[in-house]
Design a protein around this motif. Sequence first.
Motif, PDB file in Angstrom:
ATOM      1  N   VAL A 131       0.854  -1.315   0.014  1.00 58.97           N
ATOM      2  CA  VAL A 131      -0.031   0.035  -0.006  1.00 58.97           C
ATOM      3  C   VAL A 131       0.893   1.228   0.139  1.00 58.97           C
ATOM      4  O   VAL A 131       1.874   1.319   0.696  1.00 58.97           O
ATOM      5  N   VAL A 132       0.410   2.224  -0.932  1.00 59.19           N
ATOM      6  CA  VAL A 132       1.343   3.292  -1.054  1.00 59.19           C
ATOM      7  C   VAL A 132       0.150   4.471  -0.824  1.00 59.19           C
ATOM      8  O   VAL A 132      -0.884   4.517  -1.539  1.00 59.19           O
ATOM      9  N   THR A 133       0.534   5.538   0.171  1.00 60.72           N
ATOM     10  CA  THR A 133      -0.437   6.637   0.251  1.00 60.72           C
ATOM     11  C   THR A 133       0.374   7.774  -0.453  1.00 60.72           C
ATOM     12  O   THR A 133       1.393   7.826  -0.592  1.00 60.72           O
ATOM     13  N   TYR A 134      -0.457   8.733  -1.164  1.00 66.96           N
ATOM     14  CA  TYR A 134       0.029   9.760  -1.980  1.00 66.96           C
ATOM     15  C   TYR A 134      -0.613  11.057  -1.703  1.00 66.96           C
ATOM     16  O   TYR A 134      -1.835  10.899  -1.430  1.00 66.96           O
ATOM     17  N   ASP A 135      -0.056  12.176  -1.670  1.00 61.09           N
ATOM     18  CA  ASP A 135      -0.753  13.485  -1.304  1.00 61.09           C
ATOM     19  C   ASP A 135      -1.334  13.345   0.010  1.00 61.09           C
ATOM     20  O   ASP A 135      -0.926  14.441   0.727  1.00 61.09           O
ATOM     21  N   SER A 136      -1.886  12.784   0.654  1.00 62.48           N
ATOM     22  CA  SER A 136      -2.557  12.822   1.946  1.00 62.48           C
ATOM     23  C   SER A 136      -2.676  11.243   2.612  1.00 62.48           C
ATOM     24  O   SER A 136      -2.656  10.350   2.130  1.00 62.48           O
ATOM     25  N   ASP A 137      -1.889  11.271   3.742  1.00 58.21           N
ATOM     26  CA  ASP A 137      -1.446   9.995   4.415  1.00 58.21           C
ATOM     27  C   ASP A 137      -2.379   9.465   5.329  1.00 58.21           C
ATOM     28  O   ASP A 137      -3.160  10.037   5.829  1.00 58.21           O
ATOM     29  N   THR A 138      -2.090   8.215   5.737  1.00 63.19           N
ATOM     30  CA  THR A 138      -2.741   7.531   6.716  1.00 63.19           C
ATOM     31  C   THR A 138      -1.635   7.401   8.094  1.00 63.19           C
ATOM     32  O   THR A 138      -0.598   8.061   7.925  1.00 63.19           O
ATOM     33  N   ARG A 139      -1.908   6.542   8.981  1.00 58.92           N
ATOM     34  CA  ARG A 139      -0.883   6.324  10.237  1.00 58.92           C
ATOM     35  C   ARG A 139       0.060   5.454   9.327  1.00 58.92           C
ATOM     36  O   ARG A 139      -0.053   4.683   8.454  1.00 58.92           O
ATOM     37  N   PRO A 140       1.641   5.838   9.606  1.00 60.58           N
ATOM     38  CA  PRO A 140       2.325   4.927   9.227  1.00 60.58           C
ATOM     39  C   PRO A 140       2.240   3.412   9.112  1.00 60.58           C
ATOM     40  O   PRO A 140       2.545   2.758   8.040  1.00 60.58           O
ATOM     41  N   GLU A 141       1.720   2.806  10.444  1.00 63.58           N
ATOM     42  CA  GLU A 141       1.385   1.504  10.185  1.00 63.58           C
ATOM     43  C   GLU A 141       0.486   0.885   9.370  1.00 63.58           C
ATOM     44  O   GLU A 141       0.181  -0.305   9.239  1.00 63.58           O
ATOM     45  N   CYS A 142      -0.257   1.868   8.699  1.00 69.94           N
ATOM     46  CA  CYS A 142      -1.502   1.415   7.737  1.00 69.94           C
ATOM     47  C   CYS A 142      -0.944   1.478   6.505  1.00 69.94           C
ATOM     48  O   CYS A 142      -1.896   1.097   5.296  1.00 69.94           O
ATOM     49  N   ARG A 143       0.324   1.433   6.011  1.00 67.12           N
ATOM     50  CA  ARG A 143       0.770   1.568   4.618  1.00 67.12           C
ATOM     51  C   ARG A 143       2.374   1.176   4.660  1.00 67.12           C
ATOM     52  O   ARG A 143       2.910   1.259   5.642  1.00 67.12           O
TER      53      ARG A 143
END
Length: 362
Positions: A143-155
């Motif tokens: 899983v990659v987040t871009y522009d707007s993140d989640t908590r680090p452990e979620c990606r």
Amino acid sequence: MNNALTRRTVSALAAIIPLTLLTAACGSEKKDPQSAVPTNPTTARRGYPLDPVKKGMTIAFVPKQLEGSLYFAAAGDGGRAVVEKLSSTYKEVGTSESTDTEGQVKYINQLADEGVDAIVVSAQDPDALCGALKRAMDKGIPVVTYDSDTRPECRNAFVSPADPDQLTFPLVQSLARQIDYKGDIAILSASKSATNQNNWIEFMKEDLNTDPRYSSIKLVTVAYGDDDTDKSYRLTGSLLKEYPKLKAIIAPTSVGISAAARYLSQSPHKGKVKLTGLGTPNSMREYVKDGTVESFELWDPTELGKLAAWTAESLASGQITGREGQGFRGMNGQLFVLGKNGVVNLGDPTVFTSKNINKYNF
């Protein structure tokens, strides 16, 4: 040395340290056959940067808003270009509203059930998506987040448009100069749960509170337009009525800044109340040309989409796993290195003015 300057010094050192870690990661350690299994940055194993990028994969993008956003359309174009260049299939799904978190969760779960090779998501909420994203990761889907993140452990990794300090410092500096370093200002943000917005706002507040040049500037409020054009337009009017001494507005959202510019351009406040923030050239061109806005900034969303796609491809191929110090080669061979919590920065934003805005089309 004030806190803002200290923070910038630490940021500069952080950019150097991962290069040393990357060198150390390329040693002669024997390959663990399970090491390519995607895991979050807090537990990530080593990667194998010399392994080839796999072909025939399906890389799925889930933007914050699928329709009606020039920004995410451009990011999607960039992602598609990279995925197809690397002989894989690009897929894009998402909600039509930037606050439909339940919709994002539904699409992430669908993609996980389909067994796509990687999910790239711009998170509407830092917490609400975690359950679905962890479920996808448990299935072996990076899983990659871009522009707007989640908590680090979620990606596995977060592709950040820019270092927050590199982004917010020039915004505050530009606005302060335009109002002669004194007066009331307001921030017009997106939603209250938007991770990137909240992060940038905290950096702006820190600059305003710690830099002595800004001692005569007062941040009177932070308003939330939920990335809705009509709501942001109405909020601009409400801010001007509630704070009659307002000198300037910072809108770190492309929807908010264009809506605020439209209101100001049609009002007696045009040219008197200053406006800056983050916006796309196509949505802001007329307001720069007519003098409503002197300058604003943004990274190129097409390049952001490209980097997000490269990161996803590298994760799915086992070149990286999300651990700090790991690196991969993007378009044109440029080296990108993961920082703390699997964050990789696109680079410095572009400042748009009447002198250069016609050079851009997004």
